[in-house]
Design an enzyme around this catalytic site. Structure first.
Site, PDB file in Angstrom:
ATOM      1  N   LYS A 147      81.385  46.851 -53.406  1.00  0.00           N
ATOM      2  CA  LYS A 147      80.189  47.681 -53.290  1.00  0.00           C
ATOM      3  C   LYS A 147      79.745  48.228 -54.644  1.00  0.00           C
ATOM      4  O   LYS A 147      78.540  48.294 -54.926  1.00  0.00           O
ATOM      5  CB  LYS A 147      80.424  48.817 -52.306  1.00  0.00           C
ATOM      6  N   MET A 161      85.708  22.313 -18.068  1.00  0.00           N
ATOM      7  CA  MET A 161      86.651  21.332 -18.610  1.00  0.00           C
ATOM      8  C   MET A 161      88.085  21.748 -18.333  1.00  0.00           C
ATOM      9  O   MET A 161      88.954  20.905 -18.063  1.00  0.00           O
ATOM     10  CB  MET A 161      86.429  21.148 -20.109  1.00  0.00           C
ATOM     11  N   PHE A 207      88.832  52.458 -45.858  1.00  0.00           N
ATOM     12  CA  PHE A 207      88.059  52.292 -44.630  1.00  0.00           C
ATOM     13  C   PHE A 207      87.319  50.955 -44.655  1.00  0.00           C
ATOM     14  O   PHE A 207      86.619  50.631 -45.600  1.00  0.00           O
ATOM     15  CB  PHE A 207      87.063  53.447 -44.484  1.00  0.00           C
ATOM     16  N   GLN A 208      87.498  50.170 -43.603  1.00  0.00           N
ATOM     17  CA  GLN A 208      86.876  48.849 -43.431  1.00  0.00           C
ATOM     18  C   GLN A 208      87.229  47.885 -44.567  1.00  0.00           C
ATOM     19  O   GLN A 208      86.415  47.074 -44.989  1.00  0.00           O
ATOM     20  CB  GLN A 208      85.359  48.972 -43.275  1.00  0.00           C
ATOM     21  N   GLU A 246      77.721  39.537 -35.847  1.00  0.00           N
ATOM     22  CA  GLU A 246      77.907  38.736 -37.058  1.00  0.00           C
ATOM     23  C   GLU A 246      78.252  37.286 -36.742  1.00  0.00           C
ATOM     24  O   GLU A 246      77.843  36.373 -37.470  1.00  0.00           O
ATOM     25  CB  GLU A 246      79.001  39.342 -37.942  1.00  0.00           C
TER      26      GLU A 246
END
Length: 556
Positions: free
Chosen positions: A163, A469, A113-114, A51
């Site tokens: 959802k 760096m 969940f999630q 993602e």
């Protein structure tokens, strides 16, 4: 007509003329992906490996085109994986619309969940965000998201959709073209302000222009050049302003600040008027505030009033539509035929030209300059660190948006995802990502994306076997104690590229550089990784030591 929420999302994308979205499916967005499958004609979905890669690709697409980039992810970890990409876009004022799925509205707050509070998480790093729990509000919210992202000072907007909303139906009314919000840039200046600004410029003995990323975003780089040419004013840029001014422009002096050129830093340190256009006076530009432009009156032209007097006190604040401000000032000015100051700055520019000794070693400067010679119209993206500054210093830029990099957040792992987005936005052009081996480890999984979609991006890997760096700072300012910065481990980047189906090339000598670039540029459907092996102690110079002023550069 009645549509499901998922269908409304697709219709709203089509209304906004979105042709490409980047994402990764999951349970909370399955309805949206199903609608995309059935009704998404004309909208190309790019399935990334992660993602975060989707967010960076959407960001790169936006920077290359000026249009909003769009990414999509599911709830929970899918949404949180977008956070770094959203923050990257926020810091650099990039128009981005991130669509995330959320658990059903009846389960919010139950540790489902999630489930994560992604609107709460992203509140500080978005221009605005929404949680949609009612399908009747979805179309209006989607339209406002694009309006907010693209109007005024651009920035990312997140739309989190439950959802059940994507499954529910409602009457869909097509977009009527009206703006929902009054977000146009407000002009906070007066005609008197323009008069005073023009008078200050006309009468300045040692003026300097600082062009920031805002000049590119606002599309006013031509006006910056017009002002410089009319009044013979030297121009420096911030890192985000790189490519705003053609590298070949005689009065262009290069970067200002921590890694600024000697001529830019000296000119600003001695100027009597500093004209800041679209830059936010970041710490990387001003360094020690007390020593920054000590003899100068400061003029700040910006679209966002929040930037005025934030880091530097300003004598001539001009906020509003920067195109109108610039035109209003320029039309009030009388052309200057000769400038002793400009002539002096040009002498410094020649005297202080950065010369890299040719000791036969493979140098980043040589590599980047060869790319610049062989593919001058390429889009350049970078990772973050030494590679980012070398690319700004040594590539000769010709047009705005040619240099694309994470400036404000400094996101390692940005470049490959961004290169994918740019290549999809500009299919007829070459895209070069100048990367360090440390950064490339963070996003090399997106090679799978580039291979699958036949994108001929070129990863120019400046491989010094270290966090370059970090090591440079440890060498210069931490007594040479290289704590956890040496990358004495795999992978073999050539084999890695080949494992993904890309082309891998290793270069260890100067004479191998041109053939490797030629081979890479000859590909039209395969990404190429060129593993340039450079010395572990290559440095970015000049550099301002911590706590010092921009006039206290280390340049050897």
């Amino acid at each position: 007509m009645k549509l499901t929420g998922a269908d409304i999302v697709i219709e709203c994308l089509r209304e906004q003329n979105v042709d490409t979205i980047f994402g990764f499916p999951g349970g909370a967005v399955l309805n949206i992906y199903d609608s995309l499958y059935k009704k998404g004609e004309g909208i190309r979905h790019i399935l990334t490996s992660h993602e975060q890669g989707a967010a960076h690709a959407a960001d790169g697409y936006a920077r290359a085109t000026g249009k909003p980039g769009v990414c999509i992810a599911t709830s929970g970890p899918g949404a949180t994986n977008l956070v770094t990409g959203i923050a990257t876009a926020y810091m650099d004022s990039i128009p981005l619309v991130a669509i995330t799925g959320q658990v059903p509205s009846t389960l919010i707050g139950r540790d489902s969940f999630q489930e994560v509070d992604i609107t709460g998480i992203t509140e500080p790093i978005t221009k605005h965000n929404f949680l949609v729990k009612d399908v009747n509000r979805l179309a209006e919210t989607m339209r406002m998201a694009f309006e907010i992202a693209t109007t005024g000072r651009p920035g990312p907007v997140l739309v989190d959709i439950c959802k059940d909303v994507t499954a529910d139906e409602t009457e869909f009314i097509p977009f009527d073209g009206r703006k929902r919000l009054n977000l146009d840039i407000k002009d906070l200046y007066t005609e008197k302000d323009l008069d005073e600004a023009a008078y200050a410029i006309q009468n300045a003995k040692k003026p300097v222009i600082l062009a920031g990323g805002g000049t590119i975003i606002a599309g006013i780089t031509d006006l910056v050049l017009e002002l410089s040419e009319k009044m013979m004013i030297p121009v420096s840029t911030t890192l985000m302003g790189t490519s705003a001014i053609p590298s070949s422009y005689p009065l262009y002096t290069g970067l200002l600040g921590m890694h600024g050129t000697r001529v830019s830093n000296k000119a600003v340190s001695e100027c009597d008027l500093l004209i800041n256009i679209g830059a936010r006076f970041s710490d990387r530009v001003i360094s020690d505030m007390k020593r920054f432009a000590p003899y100068a009156k400061i003029m700040h032209i910006d679209a966002d009033p929040a930037e005025i007097n934030k880091n530097i006190s300003v004598h001539y604040p001009l906020t509003g539509n920067t195109d109108k401000i610039m035109k209003g000032i320029i039309e009030r000015l009388k052309k200057v035929e000769r400038s002793e100051w400009a002539e002096q700055v040009l002498k410094w520019k020649d005297e202080y030209r950065l010369v890299i000794p040719d000791n036969g070693q493979l140098k980043p400067s040589y590599i980047i300059k060869k790319f610049s010679e062989m593919v001058p119209d390429a889009y350049v993206t970078t990772e973050v660190g030494q590679n980012q500054i070398w690319a700004a210093q040594y590539f000769d830029y010709k047009f705005p948006r040619q240099y694309i990099s994470s400036g404000g957040l400094g996101t390692m792992g940005y470049g490959t995802g961004a290169a994918i987005g740019i290549q999809l936005a500009k299919p007829g052009r070459k895209v070069i990502n100048f990367a360090g081996d440390g950064s490339f480890r963070m996003n090399c999984n997106e090679l799978a994306t580039a291979v699958y979609y036949k994108l001929p991006i070129v990863i120019a890997l400046l491989n010094n076997g270290t966090l370059g760096m970090v090591r440079q700072w440890q060498t210069m300012f931490y007594g040479g104690r290289h704590s956890q910065s040496t990358l004495d481990r795999g992978p073999d980047f050539v084999k890695l590229a080949e494992a993904y189906g890309a082309i891998g090339i290793r270069v260890t000598k100067k004479e191998e550089v041109v053939p490797a670039i030629e081979k890479a540029l000859s590909q039209d459907s395969v990404p190429v990784v060129i593993d340039f092996i450079i010395d572990i102690d290559e440095r970015v110079l000049p550099i301002v030591p911590p706590g010092k002023g921009i006039d206290q550069l280390i340049y050897t």
